[in-house]
Write an enzyme that holds these catalytic residues in place. Structure first.
Site, mmCIF file in Angstrom:
data_model
loop_
_atom_site.group_PDB
_atom_site.id
_atom_site.type_symbol
_atom_site.label_atom_id
_atom_site.label_comp_id
_atom_site.label_asym_id
_atom_site.label_seq_id
_atom_site.Cartn_x
_atom_site.Cartn_y
_atom_site.Cartn_z
ATOM 1 N N LYS A 111 11.386 50.172 27.693
ATOM 2 C CA LYS A 111 11.712 49.351 26.521
ATOM 3 C C LYS A 111 11.523 47.866 26.804
ATOM 4 C CE LYS A 111 14.803 52.612 24.276
ATOM 5 N NZ LYS A 111 16.176 53.012 23.998
ATOM 6 N N LYS A 194 7.375 61.709 21.201
ATOM 7 C CA LYS A 194 8.669 62.242 20.786
ATOM 8 C C LYS A 194 8.876 61.942 19.290
ATOM 9 C CE LYS A 194 13.485 61.606 22.099
ATOM 10 N NZ LYS A 194 14.419 60.981 23.008
ATOM 11 N N LYS A 197 11.838 58.072 14.219
ATOM 12 C CA LYS A 197 11.685 57.440 12.907
ATOM 13 C C LYS A 197 10.795 56.202 12.991
ATOM 14 C CE LYS A 197 14.429 56.671 8.842
ATOM 15 N NZ LYS A 197 15.729 56.370 8.278
#
Ligand code: SF4
Length: 332
Positions: A111, A194, A197
């Site tokens: 990240k 994966k 959203k």
């Protein structure tokens, strides 16, 4: 009875990846253990986010969880920021957490690479996770394989705190154990990453039957099936993985056979899946629609959940504060 803690970020509507990967399991666990489930809004702010829509996304997530079968009579459902002790214990645990361990976390490395400026909260995310679990002295944490590293760090933080502050007896944190989720990882409809959203590759749990079919139709399958006559391998097809979440075992066997023998086309296979998904998801959608019309009821459930959680959290924090040497607060 073991105590279980697990959390989910307030991304708004649940998708089938959340449902099969976590929430379905939570519904089972609430029948076997003492469970605390939290919409972890404090975790959500470690990445860039929209503050204006956070309250609605938090409420929507709670509605999705209740509609999926979490029962406030059987489990404690609450919003993380409603129990301030999460933040307090997070700070205290920061002081025993080695920086090197945080920097080694794979999720942090992934990240942080995607951000120009990395907030300290992203680095300390696993410490807040440790606080979430240790605050309730939970001994079981349902996790997927990708969370095992954070769980190991959580255990390390508990050991370090115990070694520093519980050496001469008194209160000590139990080391939580992983409860590995049996369900397979669901990939997104693109069959690449994966289901997420933010990647736009999901099917929402509350989508209409038409929307489910429209999304499923073009979804990725085994690329070896170029034409209808080409046999496929269900073991590498994400559609088959989703069948395993929604279709009964005898249908799964038929799917695998028809795939390997080119007995049907991928669209036939997806139509069967769509029908089984719709059968499972329709009652969930109907319950969610009813709850959306009663936001005050949902608010009351979350407030009662936070009260229960806070009572447990306060018990832990008074022991932690005392053993860390803080002066007791005098009654006014
Ligand atoms: S028949 Fe079904 S399982 Fe086989 S490749 Fe097509 S969609 Fe996947």
């Amino acid at each position: 009875m073991a105590r279980v803690f697990s959390g989910i970020q307030p991304s708004g509507e649940l998708h089938i990846g959340n449902y099969l990967g976590a929430v379905q399991n939570w519904v089972q666990l609430q029948r076997q253990h003492e469970c605390l489930f939290s919409v972890v809004d404090l975790h959500a702010i470690t990445q860039p986010y929209d503050a204006a829509s956070l309250p609605q996304r938090t409420l929507d997530m709670a509605i999705g969880l209740l509609a999926s079968g979490l029962d406030p009579e059987r489990c404690t459902l609450f919003v993380q920021s409603h129990v301030a002790e999460h933040s307090e214990l997070n700070w205290l645990l920061n002081t025993v957490t080695p920086l090197g361990e945080l920097e080694r976390q794979t999720q942090f490395k992934d990240k942080s690479q995607r951000q120009e400026s990395v907030p300290a909260g992203l680095l300390n995310y696993p410490v807040l996770q440790a606080a979430d679990v240790l605050l309730y002295l939970a001994t079981l944490v349902p996790v997927g394989e990708d969370q095992l590293q954070h769980l190991e760090l959580m255990r390390e933080i508990a050991r370090r705190w115990n070694a520093r502050f519980a050496q001469s007896g008194g209160f000590a944190f139990p080391e939580p154990q992983a409860l590995l989720t049996a369900s397979k990882r669901i990939l997104g409809l693109d069959g690449q990453a994966k289901m997420s959203k933010s990647l736009g590759n999901t099917i929402g749990l509350l989508e209409s039957p038409e929307a489910i079919w429209q999304k499923l139709r073009p979804a990725a399958t085994d690329p070896a099936r170029v034409t209808r006559k080409d046999p496929g391998n269900p073991d590498i097809c994400n559609i088959f993985t989703i069948h395993q979440g929604f279709s009964p075992p005898e249908v799964q066997r038929t799917v695998a056979h028809n795939c390997r023998t080119a007995g049907w086309g991928c669209l036939d296979c997806k139509r069967v899946l769509a029908d089984n998904m719709i059968a499972t998801l329709t009652p969930i959608r109907e319950r969610a629609t009813a709850l959306q019309g009663e936001p005050r009821t949902v608010g009351r459930i979350l407030a009662a959940g936070a009260d229960k959680a806070r009572a447990l959290a306060r018990g832990t924090m008074s022991l932690v504060r005392r053993q860390m040497g803080f002066l007791d607060r005098a009654e006014a």
